[in-house]
Design a protein around this motif. Structure first.
Motif, PDB file in Angstrom:
ATOM      1  N   PHE A   1       1.059  -1.060  -0.053  1.00 54.30           N
ATOM      2  CA  PHE A   1      -0.083  -0.205   0.072  1.00 54.30           C
ATOM      3  C   PHE A   1       0.943   1.290   0.006  1.00 54.30           C
ATOM      4  CE2 PHE A   1      -2.824   3.415   1.732  1.00 54.30           C
ATOM      5  CZ  PHE A   1      -4.027   3.041   1.026  1.00 54.30           C
ATOM      6  N   LEU A   2       0.913   2.018  -1.206  1.00 53.32           N
ATOM      7  CA  LEU A   2       1.777   3.163  -1.319  1.00 53.32           C
ATOM      8  C   LEU A   2       1.097   4.502  -1.007  1.00 53.32           C
ATOM      9  CD1 LEU A   2       3.810   2.332  -4.696  1.00 53.32           C
ATOM     10  CD2 LEU A   2       4.626   2.216  -2.380  1.00 53.32           C
ATOM     11  N   THR A   3       1.569   5.266  -0.145  1.00 54.35           N
ATOM     12  CA  THR A   3       0.929   6.548  -0.073  1.00 54.35           C
ATOM     13  C   THR A   3       1.985   7.710   0.058  1.00 54.35           C
ATOM     14  OG1 THR A   3      -0.835   7.696   1.295  1.00 54.35           O
ATOM     15  CG2 THR A   3       0.847   6.187   2.417  1.00 54.35           C
ATOM     16  N   ALA A   4       1.381   8.860   0.440  1.00 56.58           N
ATOM     17  CA  ALA A   4       2.400  10.052   0.623  1.00 56.58           C
ATOM     18  C   ALA A   4       1.180  11.097   1.188  1.00 56.58           C
ATOM     19  CB  ALA A   4       2.943  10.263  -0.496  1.00 56.58           C
ATOM     20  N   SER A   5       2.061  12.280   1.760  1.00 57.62           N
ATOM     21  CA  SER A   5       0.839  13.174   2.148  1.00 57.62           C
ATOM     22  C   SER A   5       0.365  13.721   1.223  1.00 57.62           C
ATOM     23  CB  SER A   5       1.862  14.320   2.968  1.00 57.62           C
ATOM     24  OG  SER A   5       2.654  14.739   1.908  1.00 57.62           O
ATOM     25  N   VAL A   6      -0.890  14.569   1.233  1.00 59.68           N
ATOM     26  CA  VAL A   6      -1.743  15.366   0.175  1.00 59.68           C
ATOM     27  C   VAL A   6      -0.803  16.408  -0.410  1.00 59.68           C
ATOM     28  CG1 VAL A   6      -3.645  16.566  -0.195  1.00 59.68           C
ATOM     29  CG2 VAL A   6      -3.918  14.846   1.109  1.00 59.68           C
ATOM     30  N   GLU A   7      -0.018  17.169   0.446  1.00 59.25           N
ATOM     31  CA  GLU A   7       0.795  18.152  -0.116  1.00 59.25           C
ATOM     32  C   GLU A   7       1.749  17.338  -1.085  1.00 59.25           C
ATOM     33  OE1 GLU A   7      -1.113  19.247   3.457  1.00 59.25           O
ATOM     34  OE2 GLU A   7       0.065  17.504   3.045  1.00 59.25           O
ATOM     35  N   GLU A   8       2.425  16.427  -0.730  1.00 57.01           N
ATOM     36  CA  GLU A   8       3.383  15.684  -1.608  1.00 57.01           C
ATOM     37  C   GLU A   8       2.898  15.406  -2.806  1.00 57.01           C
ATOM     38  OE1 GLU A   8       6.976  14.512  -3.259  1.00 57.01           O
ATOM     39  OE2 GLU A   8       6.598  16.022  -1.752  1.00 57.01           O
ATOM     40  N   ARG A   9       1.676  14.710  -2.939  1.00 53.59           N
ATOM     41  CA  ARG A   9       1.017  14.014  -3.941  1.00 53.59           C
ATOM     42  C   ARG A   9       0.562  15.156  -4.785  1.00 53.59           C
ATOM     43  NH1 ARG A   9      -3.656  11.099  -2.299  1.00 53.59           N
ATOM     44  NH2 ARG A   9      -3.315  11.674   0.035  1.00 53.59           N
ATOM     45  N   ALA A  10       0.081  16.267  -4.349  1.00 55.23           N
ATOM     46  CA  ALA A  10      -0.046  17.342  -5.009  1.00 55.23           C
ATOM     47  C   ALA A  10       0.936  17.886  -6.065  1.00 55.23           C
ATOM     48  CB  ALA A  10      -1.050  18.435  -4.280  1.00 55.23           C
ATOM     49  N   SER A  11       1.972  18.124  -5.277  1.00 55.38           N
ATOM     50  CA  SER A  11       3.341  18.523  -5.887  1.00 55.38           C
ATOM     51  C   SER A  11       3.840  17.834  -6.892  1.00 55.38           C
ATOM     52  CB  SER A  11       4.469  18.736  -4.840  1.00 55.38           C
ATOM     53  OG  SER A  11       3.929  19.732  -3.949  1.00 55.38           O
ATOM     54  N   ARG A  12       3.753  16.531  -6.746  1.00 59.81           N
ATOM     55  CA  ARG A  12       4.161  15.413  -7.890  1.00 59.81           C
ATOM     56  C   ARG A  12       3.128  15.774  -8.877  1.00 59.81           C
ATOM     57  NH1 ARG A  12       4.658  10.103  -4.112  1.00 59.81           N
ATOM     58  NH2 ARG A  12       6.585  10.838  -3.072  1.00 59.81           N
ATOM     59  N   ARG A  13       1.721  15.872  -8.893  1.00 61.79           N
ATOM     60  CA  ARG A  13       0.828  15.901 -10.047  1.00 61.79           C
ATOM     61  C   ARG A  13       1.053  17.300 -10.789  1.00 61.79           C
ATOM     62  NH1 ARG A  13      -3.657  13.335 -10.628  1.00 61.79           N
ATOM     63  NH2 ARG A  13      -2.500  11.368  -9.931  1.00 61.79           N
ATOM     64  N   HIS A  14       1.311  18.244  -9.819  1.00 62.01           N
ATOM     65  CA  HIS A  14       1.637  19.673 -10.637  1.00 62.01           C
ATOM     66  C   HIS A  14       2.744  19.543 -11.492  1.00 62.01           C
ATOM     67  CE1 HIS A  14       1.688  23.878 -10.619  1.00 62.01           C
ATOM     68  NE2 HIS A  14       2.777  24.103 -10.254  1.00 62.01           N
TER      69      HIS A  14
END
Length: 223
Positions: free
Chosen positions: A144-157
């Motif tokens: 199960f892979l996860t990361a903080s919302v902030e980090e995931r948004a930065s990656r998508r950005h």
């Protein structure tokens, strides 16, 4: 060497597709992007102006949809009939609407059958939201892979900018948080960690570090 099934689950923007793709290449396994399947159906439904919460209509759409996944030099290619939609399914419109389609029982039931058939011979890395819990409950390795919302948004950005797409970081954070809520609260196959899955927070990890860690886990299973 034994060919195993590897199930990678996690929320939007956790890097599952990129990581699964690299892991599969390293192991000489087949990569199966289940999210692309849901995105392709969402694209077709949007183009036909269907109600994205009408499971029956979506089920009928799928009966006439020739959806194909094929390997390519740059990764998995997605086709609807003879039309390639690999890039078209990554637009913000599709991203913001795929959760509505993915929670329809008619859609999930049909795609689970297709996904299990693709994985039956093993030697696959499959990523999604319910792979370890529903699609491949007997997979030899579940993560199960996860990361903080902030980090995931930065990656998508960063991904959007690289594709030349308009991108607003605060909006992406809000969209990802909302999608997490939709995915985890849906009635059919909600996003959750399988009891026997390994939890891996990638917030402070780069792609190479995550792939290295997963390779170690694979080696542990194969020993």
């Amino acid at each position: 060497m034994k060919n195993i099934q590897i199930a990678l689950d996690g929320p939007a923007g956790a890097g599952k597709s990129t990581i699964a793709k690299q892991l599969a290449a390293q192991l000489d396994y087949v990569y199966i992007d289940t999210g692309a399947m849901y995105r392709a159906i969402t694209l077709a439904a949007l183009e036909q102006n269907l109600n994205l919460e009408d499971g029956q209509a979506l089920g009928e759409l799928m009966k006439s949809l020739d959806l194909r996944l094929t390997p390519g030099d740059q990764g998995q290619r997605v086709f609807i009939g003879e039309r390639e939609v690999t890039e078209a399914i990554r637009t913000n419109e599709v991203t913001n609407n795929v959760s509505f389609v993915a929670r329809q029982a008619e859609v999930r039931t049909a795609l689970v059958v297709a996904q299990r058939k693709l994985a039956e011979r093993g030697g696959i890395v499959m990523d999604g939201r319910d792979i370890g819990t529903v699609v491949l409950p007997n997979a030899e390795l579940k993560v199960f892979l996860t990361a903080s919302v902030e980090e995931r948004a930065s990656r998508r950005h960063r991904e959007n900018i690289a594709r030349g797409m308009d991108s607003d970081l605060p909006s992406l954070q809000a969209d990802i948080a909302l999608r997490d809520k939709r995915d985890s609260e849906r009635t059919v196959s909600p996003l959750k960690q399988a009891e026997d899955a390994i939890y891996l927070d990638t917030t402070e990890m780069n792609i190479d570090q995550v792939v290295t860690r997963l390779t170690e886990l694979v080696e542990g299973v194969l020993q």
